[in-house]
Design a protein around this motif. Structure first.
Motif, PDB file in Angstrom:
ATOM      1  N   VAL A  93     -27.834 -23.357  83.333  1.00 45.18           N
ATOM      2  CA  VAL A  93     -28.136 -24.497  84.188  1.00 45.18           C
ATOM      3  C   VAL A  93     -26.842 -25.266  84.436  1.00 45.18           C
ATOM      4  CG1 VAL A  93     -30.503 -24.713  83.332  1.00 45.18           C
ATOM      5  CG2 VAL A  93     -28.690 -26.053  82.258  1.00 45.18           C
TER       6      VAL A  93
ATOM      7  N   THR B 258     -29.647 -19.490  87.469  1.00 44.89           N
ATOM      8  CA  THR B 258     -30.581 -20.288  88.259  1.00 44.89           C
ATOM      9  C   THR B 258     -29.851 -21.081  89.342  1.00 44.89           C
ATOM     10  OG1 THR B 258     -30.436 -22.184  86.752  1.00 44.89           O
ATOM     11  CG2 THR B 258     -32.135 -20.546  86.287  1.00 44.89           C
TER      12      THR B 258
ATOM     13  N   ILE C  89     -37.405 -30.233  94.400  1.00 51.74           N
ATOM     14  CA  ILE C  89     -37.662 -29.780  93.023  1.00 51.74           C
ATOM     15  C   ILE C  89     -39.082 -29.238  92.933  1.00 51.74           C
ATOM     16  CG2 ILE C  89     -37.822 -30.489  90.605  1.00 51.74           C
ATOM     17  CD1 ILE C  89     -35.707 -32.609  91.211  1.00 51.74           C
TER      18      ILE C  89
ATOM     19  N   LYS D 118     -40.278 -25.119  92.145  1.00 56.36           N
ATOM     20  CA  LYS D 118     -40.685 -25.033  90.737  1.00 56.36           C
ATOM     21  C   LYS D 118     -40.965 -23.601  90.311  1.00 56.36           C
ATOM     22  CE  LYS D 118     -42.122 -29.443  88.907  1.00 56.36           C
ATOM     23  NZ  LYS D 118     -43.208 -30.310  88.447  1.00 56.36           N
TER      24      LYS D 118
ATOM     25  N   LEU E 129     -37.670 -22.460  89.332  1.00 62.47           N
ATOM     26  CA  LEU E 129     -37.146 -23.221  88.207  1.00 62.47           C
ATOM     27  C   LEU E 129     -37.948 -23.021  86.924  1.00 62.47           C
ATOM     28  CD1 LEU E 129     -36.306 -26.504  90.131  1.00 62.47           C
ATOM     29  CD2 LEU E 129     -34.676 -24.820  89.272  1.00 62.47           C
TER      30      LEU E 129
ATOM     31  N   LEU F   3     -38.345 -31.508  85.132  1.00 65.35           N
ATOM     32  CA  LEU F   3     -38.935 -30.223  84.745  1.00 65.35           C
ATOM     33  C   LEU F   3     -39.504 -30.262  83.327  1.00 65.35           C
ATOM     34  CD1 LEU F   3     -36.141 -27.850  86.108  1.00 65.35           C
ATOM     35  CD2 LEU F   3     -38.369 -28.281  87.145  1.00 65.35           C
TER      36      LEU F   3
END
Length: 417
Positions: free
Chosen positions: A200, A249, A261, A265, A268, A302
Motif C-alpha cells: 500500500v 494495489t 473509495i 472496494k 481494495l 477501509l
C-alpha cells in the motif's frame, strides 16, 4: 494534445499542511498522467465556494478570458463541482469544465486492464454522470471524445437517465458475479494457508517497482500517478522456505474522493484481507509526511488501519546524503530504508517479514501409501519439498510444512518424524 487550464482555490477550512502550490503541483501531475498539457493556471482565495459559479461570477469571467487567450480545450478544477456550477461555468467560458474527480476517473479509464477494473471504472463514471443530467445536459457537447469522455473501450455515453440507470444495474450484477469469483479465489488461498502481504502507499511511491523487485514480476511501472489500477498477486518463497503471496494495489491520494473509495472496494478488498501491509513511502518527496497521513486516512475508511504493517522508506537513492536520510527517517520510527529501483535494503525487508509473519515451516518426514500420493499436491502448494522417493509400497517425503498441515498429517498417521 489537449491544452488545460488549472484552477486551484484555497478556502479557510482547507488542510493547512497542504499549501496552494502543493495542491497545484499534484493536480498538474494528475493532468500530465492523463496526457494533457498545462497551458495556464489561476489561483483564488475564498471563504467558501459560491453556489452558482464555485469561484464567483467575476473570477469565472477572468477564467473565460484566459481560456480564450490560450485557446484551451478544457478547464480543470481541483475541487468537486456540482452540476449547476459545472453548467454555469461552461456557459460563461464556452469551454469544457471538469473537476478533480472526473480527471481521476479519466486516468482510471486509461489504466484499467482487467474486466473487473473496467466495470468498476464504468460504474463509477455512470454514477458520477447521473446527477449531472439535469437542466441542459452539460455533457452533450462532450460525446466527440477527449478528456471527460473516456471509458472502458472508449465508449460514448448515451445521455439518457433511464438508459444509464439500466446500465448501472447491469454493471452492478456483473461486478457482484466477479466479486463472488474473487471471494472464491480468496477462500482457496486461505485453505492453502499462504499469508497475504499487500503493498500500500501513495500513488507513484514505487509500490510496483518494489513488487517487481521482490517477486520477479513485470507489473507496469511508469513515472505517472495511478500507473497501477488492477491488483496483481504473485507467489513468493521467503529465504526460510515459507511461501507467501504479494499483492500490488492501486495507489492512494490526498483527499481521494470518498465515492471513488466506495467504487473500488472490490479491488481494495485485497488490502482488507491481507495478513500484513507493506507501506511504501517515497522518502525523497517533500510531502512524504503528508503522503503517509493520506494513506492512513484511506486505510481508516477501509477499516484496515489496525493491521500490522511495515513502513519502507523507498527511493533512498534520490536522497542527497545519508545524514539527510537519517533526519527524514525520524518522522517514521521503525521504518526500513530501501531503494526498490536499485534493489538495496530488500534483504532487511525480507528478514523483517519473516520475523513478523507466522512461525517458520517445520521439518517433517512422511511415509505416504501410493494411494495417498494425491496429498503431495497439498504438500507442494503449502510447504517446501526437499525429497520424494519410493520406499517399498510407500513414498518417502521430506518437507518443510506449516505447523497446522504437519499436525493434520500426523493425526492421519503419515508423519514419521
Amino acid at each position: 494534445m489537449e491544452k488545460a487550464i488549472l484552477i486551484v482555490c484555497e478556502f479557510n477550512s482547507k488542510d493547512k499542511n497542504w499549501t496552494r502550490q502543493d495542491v497545484y503541483e499534484e493536480l498538474a501531475s494528475l493532468v500530465s498522467s492523463c496526457g494533457l498539457k498545462v497551458a495556464g493556471n489561476i489561483f483564488c482565495n475564498k471563504d467558501k465556494p459560491s453556489a452558482d459559479y464555485f469561484v464567483g461570477r467575476g473570477k469565472a469571467q477572468e477564467i473565460a478570458l484566459l481560456s480564450a487567450k490560450l485557446n484551451a480545450d478544457v478547464i480543470i478544477f481541483n475541487d468537486e463541482l456540482t452540476a449547476t456550477q459545472q453548467r454555469n461555468l461552461e456557459e460563461v467560458t464556452n469551454t469544457k469544465i471538469i473537476d478533480r474527480t472526473q480527471l481521476i476517473l479519466d486516468i482510471f479509464a486509461q489504466r484499467a486492464r482487467s474486466k473487473e477494473g473496467k466495470i468498476q471504472v464504468e460504474l463509477a463514471q455512470l454514477n458520477y454522470l447521473l446527477p449531472r443530467l439535469s437542466g441542459k445536459g452539460i455533457f452533450l457537447s462532450r460525446l466527440g471524445g477527449g478528456i471527460g469522455t473516456r471509458g472502458p473501450g472508449e465508449q460514448k455515453l448515451e445521455v439518457d437517465r433511464r438508459t444509464i440507470k439500466e446500465k448501472i444495474s447491469k454493471l452492478k450484477n456483473e461486478l457482484r458475479h466477479l466479486m463472488a469469483q474473487r471471494e472464491s479465489s480468496r477462500a482457496t488461498r486461505k485453505k492453502q494457508q499462504l499469508p497475504l502481504v499487500a503493498m500500500v502507499g501513495y500513488t507513484n511511491a514505487g509500490k510496483s517497482t518494489l513488487f517487481n523487485a521482490l517477486s520477479n514480476s513485470d507489473v507496469l511501472v511508469m513515472d505517472k500517478l495511478f500507473a497501477t489500477l488492477d491488483p496483481t498477486i504473485r507467489k513468493f518463497v521467503l529465504p526460510d522456505g515459507r511461501k507467501i503471496l504479494f499483492v500490488d494495489t492501486v495507489g492512494f491520494l490526498h483527499n481521494l474522493p470518498h465515492n471513488l473509495i466506495e467504487a473500488f472496494k472490490a479491488t481494495l478488498e485485497e488490502i482488507t484481507g491481507a495478513d500484513i501491509l507493506i507501506h511504501v513511502l517515497d522518502i525523497s518527496h517533500p510531502k512524504a509526511k503528508e503522503h503517509s497521513a493520506a494513506v492512513f486516512d484511506v486505510l481508516k475508511e477501509l477499516k484496515s488501519e489496525e493491521k500490522p504493517f511495515i513502513t519502507v522508506l523507498n527511493k533512498t537513492d534520490k536522497v542527497e546524503s545519508k545524514d539527510f536520510l537519517n533526519i527524514l527517517s525520524r518522522n517514521f520510527p521503525d521504518s526500513l530504508p530501501i531503494s526498490a529501483l536499485k534493489k538495496s535494503g530488500l534483504n532487511i525487508l525480507l528478514e523483517e517479514l519473516m520475523r513478523r509473519l507466522p512461525a517458520a515451516l517445520k521439518y517433517a518426514q512422511l511415509e505416504l501409501p501410493h494411494e495417498k500420493a494425491f496429498l503431495l499436491s497439498t504438500i507442494y502448494s503449502q510447504g517446501k519439498v526437499d525429497l520424494v522417493k519410493n520406499k517399498g509400497n510407500k513414498l518417502l517425503v521430506e518437507a518443510q510444512l506449516p505447523a497446522s498441515l504437519k499436525g493434520r498429517l500426523k493425526k492421519e498417521g503419515f508423519v514419521v518424524s
